[in-house]
Motif scaffolding. Structure first.
Motif, PDB file in Angstrom:
ATOM      1  N   ALA A  25       0.842  -1.208   0.000  1.00  0.00           N
ATOM      2  CA  ALA A  25       0.000   0.000   0.000  1.00  0.00           C
ATOM      3  C   ALA A  25       0.874   1.254   0.000  1.00  0.00           C
ATOM      4  CB  ALA A  25      -0.929  -0.001   1.208  1.00  0.00           C
ATOM      5  N   ILE A  26       1.933   1.250   0.781  1.00  0.00           N
ATOM      6  CA  ILE A  26       2.842   2.400   0.824  1.00  0.00           C
ATOM      7  C   ILE A  26       3.567   2.552  -0.513  1.00  0.00           C
ATOM      8  CG2 ILE A  26       4.948   3.300   1.905  1.00  0.00           C
ATOM      9  CD1 ILE A  26       3.875   2.033   4.554  1.00  0.00           C
ATOM     10  N   LYS A  27       3.984   1.442  -1.083  1.00  0.00           N
ATOM     11  CA  LYS A  27       4.641   1.471  -2.392  1.00  0.00           C
ATOM     12  C   LYS A  27       3.683   2.032  -3.444  1.00  0.00           C
ATOM     13  CE  LYS A  27       6.839  -1.619  -5.737  1.00  0.00           C
ATOM     14  NZ  LYS A  27       7.146  -3.026  -6.032  1.00  0.00           N
ATOM     15  N   GLY A  28       2.424   1.624  -3.388  1.00  0.00           N
ATOM     16  CA  GLY A  28       1.419   2.143  -4.308  1.00  0.00           C
ATOM     17  C   GLY A  28       1.235   3.640  -4.154  1.00  0.00           C
ATOM     18  N   PHE A  29       1.263   4.104  -2.892  1.00  0.00           N
ATOM     19  CA  PHE A  29       1.145   5.542  -2.651  1.00  0.00           C
ATOM     20  C   PHE A  29       2.312   6.293  -3.277  1.00  0.00           C
ATOM     21  CE2 PHE A  29       2.760   9.040  -0.019  1.00  0.00           C
ATOM     22  CZ  PHE A  29       1.804   9.989  -0.339  1.00  0.00           C
ATOM     23  N   TYR A  30       3.532   5.807  -3.061  1.00  0.00           N
ATOM     24  CA  TYR A  30       4.694   6.496  -3.630  1.00  0.00           C
ATOM     25  C   TYR A  30       4.646   6.505  -5.153  1.00  0.00           C
ATOM     26  CZ  TYR A  30       6.939   7.086   0.889  1.00  0.00           C
ATOM     27  OH  TYR A  30       7.227   7.473   2.165  1.00  0.00           O
ATOM     28  N   SER A  31       4.179   5.430  -5.744  1.00  0.00           N
ATOM     29  CA  SER A  31       4.021   5.385  -7.193  1.00  0.00           C
ATOM     30  C   SER A  31       2.988   6.426  -7.646  1.00  0.00           C
ATOM     31  CB  SER A  31       3.581   3.985  -7.616  1.00  0.00           C
ATOM     32  OG  SER A  31       3.329   3.939  -8.991  1.00  0.00           O
ATOM     33  N   HIS A  32       1.885   6.514  -6.924  1.00  0.00           N
ATOM     34  CA  HIS A  32       0.847   7.494  -7.216  1.00  0.00           C
ATOM     35  C   HIS A  32       1.395   8.920  -7.077  1.00  0.00           C
ATOM     36  CE1 HIS A  32      -3.569   8.838  -6.249  1.00  0.00           C
ATOM     37  NE2 HIS A  32      -3.126   9.369  -7.360  1.00  0.00           N
ATOM     38  N   LEU A  33       2.141   9.164  -6.003  1.00  0.00           N
ATOM     39  CA  LEU A  33       2.719  10.481  -5.766  1.00  0.00           C
ATOM     40  C   LEU A  33       3.692  10.870  -6.877  1.00  0.00           C
ATOM     41  CD1 LEU A  33       3.039  12.926  -3.857  1.00  0.00           C
ATOM     42  CD2 LEU A  33       4.864  11.645  -2.702  1.00  0.00           C
ATOM     43  N   PHE A  34       4.535   9.939  -7.276  1.00  0.00           N
ATOM     44  CA  PHE A  34       5.496  10.214  -8.350  1.00  0.00           C
ATOM     45  C   PHE A  34       4.763  10.558  -9.649  1.00  0.00           C
ATOM     46  CE2 PHE A  34       7.983   8.771 -12.010  1.00  0.00           C
ATOM     47  CZ  PHE A  34       9.096   9.584 -11.874  1.00  0.00           C
ATOM     48  N   THR A  35       3.728   9.783  -9.968  1.00  0.00           N
ATOM     49  CA  THR A  35       2.945  10.054 -11.173  1.00  0.00           C
ATOM     50  C   THR A  35       2.299  11.426 -11.099  1.00  0.00           C
ATOM     51  OG1 THR A  35       2.516   7.693 -11.423  1.00  0.00           O
ATOM     52  CG2 THR A  35       1.079   9.187 -12.649  1.00  0.00           C
ATOM     53  N   TYR A  36       1.756  11.757  -9.944  1.00  0.00           N
ATOM     54  CA  TYR A  36       1.124  13.064  -9.726  1.00  0.00           C
ATOM     55  C   TYR A  36       2.130  14.192  -9.981  1.00  0.00           C
ATOM     56  CZ  TYR A  36      -0.712  17.043  -7.047  1.00  0.00           C
ATOM     57  OH  TYR A  36      -1.121  18.291  -6.647  1.00  0.00           O
ATOM     58  N   ILE A  37       3.297  14.083  -9.379  1.00  0.00           N
ATOM     59  CA  ILE A  37       4.321  15.127  -9.526  1.00  0.00           C
ATOM     60  C   ILE A  37       4.738  15.267 -10.986  1.00  0.00           C
ATOM     61  CG2 ILE A  37       6.719  15.722  -8.976  1.00  0.00           C
ATOM     62  CD1 ILE A  37       6.165  14.501  -6.163  1.00  0.00           C
ATOM     63  N   ALA A  38       4.946  14.136 -11.665  1.00  0.00           N
ATOM     64  CA  ALA A  38       5.376  14.179 -13.068  1.00  0.00           C
ATOM     65  C   ALA A  38       4.313  14.812 -13.958  1.00  0.00           C
ATOM     66  CB  ALA A  38       5.712  12.769 -13.554  1.00  0.00           C
ATOM     67  N   VAL A  39       3.073  14.369 -13.802  1.00  0.00           N
ATOM     68  CA  VAL A  39       2.008  14.878 -14.672  1.00  0.00           C
ATOM     69  C   VAL A  39       1.700  16.351 -14.386  1.00  0.00           C
ATOM     70  CG1 VAL A  39      -0.450  14.641 -15.274  1.00  0.00           C
ATOM     71  CG2 VAL A  39       1.002  12.603 -15.101  1.00  0.00           C
ATOM     72  N   ILE A  40       1.597  16.704 -13.111  1.00  0.00           N
ATOM     73  CA  ILE A  40       1.295  18.097 -12.769  1.00  0.00           C
ATOM     74  C   ILE A  40       2.450  19.012 -13.195  1.00  0.00           C
ATOM     75  CG2 ILE A  40       0.849  19.705 -10.864  1.00  0.00           C
ATOM     76  CD1 ILE A  40      -1.571  17.939 -11.715  1.00  0.00           C
ATOM     77  N   SER A  41       3.682  18.546 -13.084  1.00  0.00           N
ATOM     78  CA  SER A  41       4.825  19.339 -13.556  1.00  0.00           C
ATOM     79  C   SER A  41       4.725  19.575 -15.059  1.00  0.00           C
ATOM     80  CB  SER A  41       6.151  18.639 -13.236  1.00  0.00           C
ATOM     81  OG  SER A  41       6.314  18.523 -11.851  1.00  0.00           O
TER      82      SER A  41
END
Length: 159
Positions: free
Chosen positions: A85-101
């Motif tokens: 679950a934590i790994k999934g969160f970090y993956s989600h966060l990374f995707t969020y940062i990349a796309v929003i950037s």
């Protein structure tokens, strides 16, 4: 799952197991994620772990038995689920940062006077925050304790 547990018990990284077994790191990653290994891969892993192919092919159980080093306990399953679950969160966060950037750069280049990027950043940010709260179990009003109380209540038992 058995492969991951045996690897972690020995303190090996996936790269180290790759070198010991002669398999690629990518193959080990796939097997640990649940992909069915070939007989040759199983033989290489069995040699690396000094066990039999049959032992590696056994389905892990949720309780301790005579071969404790291979079976997964309920506590271990819970810990593995939490780590995923934590790994999934970090993956989600990374995707969020990349796309929003990317969207912020696009917004700046196309219409710097109109900051439309804040809307997807805000909306998706709520989702990322919610994911993080659940993954790290910071706030869970409907967790296991709540479920237990509700079941006891439905059965007419006092706590």
């Amino acid at each position: 799952m058995i492969i991951r547990k045996l690897r972690l018990q020995r303190g090996w990284s996936q790269d180290q197991l790759s070198q010991i077994s002669g398999l690629s790191t990518r193959t080990i990653q796939r097997i640990e994620r649940g992909q069915k290994p070939s007989l040759e891969s199983l033989q290489s892993l069995a040699a690396a772990f000094e066990t039999s192919v049959a032992e590696l092919q056994q389905e892990p159980t949720m309780h301790k038995e005579t071969h404790e080093h291979i079976h997964i306990t309920e506590d271990e399953k819970i810990a593995i689920d939490q780590v995923r679950a934590i790994k999934g969160f970090y993956s989600h966060l990374f995707t969020y940062i990349a796309v929003i950037s990317f969207l912020a750069i696009l917004n700046y280049l196309q219409s710097p006077n109109n900051l439309w990027v804040i809307w997807p950043a805000f909306g998706w940010g709520i989702g990322v925050a919610s994911h993080g709260i659940n993954a790290f179990e910071l706030f869970n009003p409907f967790g296991a304790e709540w479920e237990k109380k509700q079941v006891e209540k439905k059965l007419g038992r006092k706590l």
